[in-house]
Design an enzyme around this catalytic site. Structure first.
Site, short mmCIF file in Angstrom:
data_model
loop_
_atom_site.label_atom_id
_atom_site.label_comp_id
_atom_site.label_asym_id
_atom_site.label_seq_id
_atom_site.Cartn_x
_atom_site.Cartn_y
_atom_site.Cartn_z
CG ASP A 134 -0.26 0.06 2.54
OD1 ASP A 134 0.97 -0.11 2.59
OD2 ASP A 134 -0.96 0.26 3.55
CD GLU A 135 5.59 1.58 3.07
OE1 GLU A 135 6.35 2.49 2.76
OE2 GLU A 135 5.78 0.80 4.01
CE LYS A 163 6.78 -4.52 -3.67
NZ LYS A 163 7.13 -5.96 -3.83
N1 LIG Z 1 5.96 -7.16 5.40
C1 LIG Z 1 4.96 -6.37 5.11
O1 LIG Z 1 4.26 -5.87 6.02
C2 LIG Z 1 4.62 -6.04 3.68
C3 LIG Z 1 3.59 -5.13 3.43
C4 LIG Z 1 3.24 -4.88 2.10
C5 LIG Z 1 3.89 -5.52 1.07
N2 LIG Z 1 4.92 -6.38 1.33
C6 LIG Z 1 5.56 -7.06 0.20
O2 LIG Z 1 5.46 -8.45 0.42
C7 LIG Z 1 6.61 -9.11 -0.09
C8 LIG Z 1 7.24 -9.96 1.00
O3 LIG Z 1 7.56 -9.10 2.10
P1 LIG Z 1 8.32 -9.66 3.38
O4 LIG Z 1 8.06 -8.72 4.50
O5 LIG Z 1 8.04 -11.10 3.54
O6 LIG Z 1 9.84 -9.45 2.89
P2 LIG Z 1 11.17 -10.07 3.48
O7 LIG Z 1 12.20 -8.99 3.36
O8 LIG Z 1 10.93 -10.71 4.82
O9 LIG Z 1 11.50 -11.27 2.46
C9 LIG Z 1 11.96 -11.03 1.16
C10 LIG Z 1 12.54 -12.34 0.64
O10 LIG Z 1 12.95 -12.12 -0.72
C11 LIG Z 1 14.23 -12.71 -0.92
N3 LIG Z 1 14.91 -11.96 -2.00
C12 LIG Z 1 15.37 -10.69 -1.98
N4 LIG Z 1 15.90 -10.37 -3.16
C13 LIG Z 1 15.77 -11.46 -3.96
C14 LIG Z 1 16.11 -11.74 -5.31
N5 LIG Z 1 16.73 -10.84 -6.08
N6 LIG Z 1 15.79 -12.96 -5.81
C15 LIG Z 1 15.19 -13.91 -5.05
N7 LIG Z 1 14.85 -13.69 -3.75
C16 LIG Z 1 15.13 -12.49 -3.22
C17 LIG Z 1 14.93 -12.56 0.41
O11 LIG Z 1 16.01 -13.48 0.56
C18 LIG Z 1 13.79 -12.81 1.40
O12 LIG Z 1 13.69 -14.18 1.70
C19 LIG Z 1 7.54 -8.03 -0.63
O13 LIG Z 1 7.36 -7.95 -2.02
C20 LIG Z 1 7.05 -6.76 0.04
O14 LIG Z 1 7.29 -5.63 -0.77
C21 LIG Z 1 5.30 -6.65 2.61
#
Ligand SMILES: NC(=O)c1ccc[n+]([C@@H]2O[C@H](COP(=O)([O-])OP(=O)(O)OC[C@H]3O[C@@H](n4cnc5c(N)ncnc54)[C@H](O)[C@@H]3O)[C@@H](O)[C@H]2O)c1
Length: 205
Positions: A134-135, A163
């Site tokens: 949502d950001e 994003k």
């Molecule tokens: N955590 C939240 O509250 C939140 C909210 C909105 C959206 N998101 C989105 O959800 C998704 C997951 O978020 P999260 O909090 O689990 O993130 P996270 O940082 O915990 O996990 C990201 C994962 O992606 C892997 N990764 C990073 N770069 C990579 C690459 N080039 N190739 C393959 N793997 C790679 C990392 O090793 C890690 O395991 C993201 O796309 C994030 O933008 C997260």
């Protein structure tokens, strides 16, 4: 049904893998580069499951992604791999541009090439689900307000800009090439296995 989950060693991705693997009719391939944010301990409960496999790879590596799509006969891609921490994006935006924008471009290309080679029936069932945030819509006022589906994009950090760029690429691959996509923009998630740099675990700790 066969899933490719990218970023499956991360906080949300590992929860998705654990959830999907509970259904014996699903086969889950987890593609993760294992950056500082990846933690295989989050996957202990499924690491030996018959319907789970792990591949250490980068979403920027189009050939590796295409190979996994073909080898595992994928029906659904769930793209969660990302650099995801706002403060880190301020200190060093380069990795965010690379993974979130270039990586999304490369995985879209791999998905398109794979999708084009499927039978009509499988083509119509295939989905590329891009998990965004949502950001991309910017900031809400402290006294309320809501994002709705018509809210314009207004990213305000290198993370949210990267994003937003990836969202536009996903939309373009649908509009231009017909790739069947789903784009979701979730808000803050929290729960077990959360990396403590994020706001909610940080504040709780
Ligand atoms: N955590 C939240 O509250 C939140 C909210 C909105 C959206 N998101 C989105 O959800 C998704 C997951 O978020 P999260 O909090 O689990 O993130 P996270 O940082 O915990 O996990 C990201 C994962 O992606 C892997 N990764 C990073 N770069 C990579 C690459 N080039 N190739 C393959 N793997 C790679 C990392 O090793 C890690 O395991 C993201 O796309 C994030 O933008 C997260």
């Amino acid at each position: 049904m066969n899933f490719l989950v990218t970023g499956g060693a991360g906080f949300i991705g590992s929860a998705v893998c654990r959830h999907l693997c509970a259904n014996p009719a699903y086969r889950v391939t987890n593609l993760d580069k294992l950056t500082y944010a990846g933690n295989l301990a989050s996957l202990r409960q499924i690491e030996n499951a018959h319907n789970y496999s792990f591949a250490q790879a980068d979403i920027c590596d189009e050939r590796a992604v295409l190979d996994l799509l073909r080898r595992h006969d994928i029906d659904i891609v769930m793209n969660l791999a990302a650099e995801s921490h706002v403060d880190r994006s301020i200190d060093g935006p380069g990795a965010f541009i690379e993974t979130n924008i270039v990586g999304t471009y490369r995985i879209l290309n791999a998905a398109l090439e794979y999708w084009r080679g499927l039978s009509d029936d499988r083509k119509s069932r295939f989905r590329f689900h891009h998990v965004s945030t949502d950001e991309v819509f910017g900031d809400l006022p402290f006294d309320g307000g809501m994002f709705v589906e018509e809210t314009p994009y207004a990213p305000s950090s290198p993370y949210s800009a990267s994003k937003a760029a990836s969202d536009h690429l996903v939309r373009a691959w649908h509009e231009t090439y017909g790739l069947p996509v789903v784009l979701s923009n979730c808000s803050n998630n929290y729960g077990p296995y959360h990396f403590p740099e994020k706001l909610i675990p940080l504040v709780i700790l």
